[in-house]
Design a protein around this motif. Sequence first.
Motif, short mmCIF file in Angstrom:
data_model
loop_
_atom_site.label_atom_id
_atom_site.label_comp_id
_atom_site.label_asym_id
_atom_site.label_seq_id
_atom_site.Cartn_x
_atom_site.Cartn_y
_atom_site.Cartn_z
N UNK A 127 -9.22 -7.38 4.68
CA UNK A 127 -10.26 -6.86 4.88
C UNK A 127 -11.50 -7.79 4.67
N UNK A 128 -11.44 -9.60 4.03
CA UNK A 128 -12.11 -10.16 4.68
C UNK A 128 -12.70 -10.07 6.62
N UNK A 129 -11.90 -10.37 7.10
CA UNK A 129 -11.67 -10.29 8.81
C UNK A 129 -12.27 -8.78 8.72
N UNK A 130 -11.97 -7.96 8.74
CA UNK A 130 -12.62 -6.95 9.17
C UNK A 130 -13.62 -6.66 8.67
N UNK A 131 -14.39 -6.89 7.75
CA UNK A 131 -15.23 -6.73 7.57
C UNK A 131 -16.42 -7.67 8.40
N UNK A 132 -15.52 -9.11 8.12
CA UNK A 132 -16.91 -10.13 9.67
C UNK A 132 -16.79 -8.92 10.75
N UNK A 133 -15.50 -8.99 11.31
CA UNK A 133 -15.60 -7.88 12.19
C UNK A 133 -16.27 -6.46 13.06
N UNK A 134 -16.21 -6.23 11.15
CA UNK A 134 -17.63 -4.80 11.73
C UNK A 134 -19.07 -5.36 11.35
N UNK A 135 -19.47 -6.59 10.92
CA UNK A 135 -20.39 -6.82 10.66
C UNK A 135 -21.38 -7.48 12.01
N UNK A 136 -20.42 -8.18 12.38
CA UNK A 136 -20.82 -8.98 14.22
C UNK A 136 -20.99 -7.61 15.18
N UNK A 137 -20.28 -6.35 15.44
CA UNK A 137 -19.97 -4.91 16.34
C UNK A 137 -18.78 -5.22 16.43
N UNK A 138 -17.91 -6.20 16.43
CA UNK A 138 -16.61 -6.24 17.54
C UNK A 138 -15.75 -5.17 16.96
N UNK B 277 -12.30 -0.92 9.00
CA UNK B 277 -12.88 -1.49 7.43
C UNK B 277 -11.87 -0.76 6.48
N UNK B 278 -12.57 0.64 6.91
CA UNK B 278 -12.06 2.16 5.80
C UNK B 278 -10.25 1.45 5.66
N UNK B 279 -10.04 1.16 6.69
CA UNK B 279 -7.82 1.08 6.98
C UNK B 279 -7.85 0.23 6.10
N UNK B 280 -8.14 -0.90 6.16
CA UNK B 280 -7.74 -2.31 5.49
C UNK B 280 -8.21 -2.09 4.07
N UNK B 281 -8.85 -1.73 3.84
CA UNK B 281 -9.84 -1.36 2.19
C UNK B 281 -8.43 -0.39 1.84
#
Length: 401
Positions: free
Chosen positions: A150-161, A167-171
Amino acid sequence: MMGSNNTKYLAVVVTFGMALSLYACGGKDEAKPLKEAATKEEGHEKKDGHKKGIVLSPEALQNAGIKVEPVTLQSLPATIRLTANIAHNLDRMFHVTPRVRGRVVEVYASIGSALGAGSQLALLDSTEIGEARAEYAKAGALLDLAKSNVEREQRLFEQKISPQKDLLTAQADERRAEAEVRMLHEKLRLYGLPDSEINGANTAPSRYMVRAPGPGVVVEKEITPGEVIEAGRKVFTISDLSTVWILVNIFEKDLARVSKNSAVKIQTDAYPGEIFAGKVAYIGDVVDPQSRTVPLRVAVANPNRRLKPGMFATAEVVTGEASVQAIVIPSLAIQRIDGKPAAFAQREDGSFVKRDLELGRELGDRVEVKSGLKEGDRVAITGTFTLKSELLKEGLEEHGH
């Protein structure tokens, strides 16, 4: 002719004399039992009406510590006296049963052990517990991984990567992992493990501690080291003896005289003269068809565990009826002479005489006297053993030995 008359005269005299002799003998034998009965009656009157007293000098009275007090009437509550049994408080009795199958490694408690809630009783080695802990540890590791994702996907989502979908799947994976951990934690808790053991890193995975579910004393133990215990088998019984039940049966005809919370005085042979107070906690709803009695249950505090389940006792249930007047004297005033209770009454001349008593209720350090004393009598309340010794020594009473 003259000779014949003299002969007849002599015969009449002899016959008359013999008759007198026989009458005298018969009268003597008939009067004998009357004389003995009169003598016996006079002896009883002399014994009862002219009983010799025990005389002690003022110095002897002081040395013996003899004190005298007048007999007075006291108001006593109306009661019903019943035979009772002391029993465990079943509301505070615990049957200990392990919730898992396991081999007994150690036993820490024995019969008579006083325990608090949560005290260690026995240690088991259980495959079932080992497997449950392993599943819990695995679920915890997956939860940590899900949180990292979740933490990793949150960072990638914020960086538009990475897209928001990742992110929703990870949560969602994190929430599923959390639910799995909670479920397995609850499973271990239902096995009886406290949080400290569930989360403890130093705890052997397959070890299962059997603990006391409540405070009390171990009264039964059915477990030994090395044996295999099945889940649900009773291994200990613990009874909280800080309160006990007094069980009595009251006759149907007396049922209307008692009610719930009626005061009850309990006495036992083990603690003569001591009264334990309680109240009626329960009145049965069914009459025994054979004895025509109804069960009563009395709750009594037992802080020092002096009252033991299985003891016999006497219960006096106080009714709501008017008090009665009765003679009550100190228990120390009573001596047993020839197996019978007696007291020493002081006469006007200062001497003491034994009075046989019929006793009633015991009232702590005092006792009711039904007969043998009357209001106004003066009785010795201390030093009575000296008076008893003098009575037996001087042989003032029959069978005084």
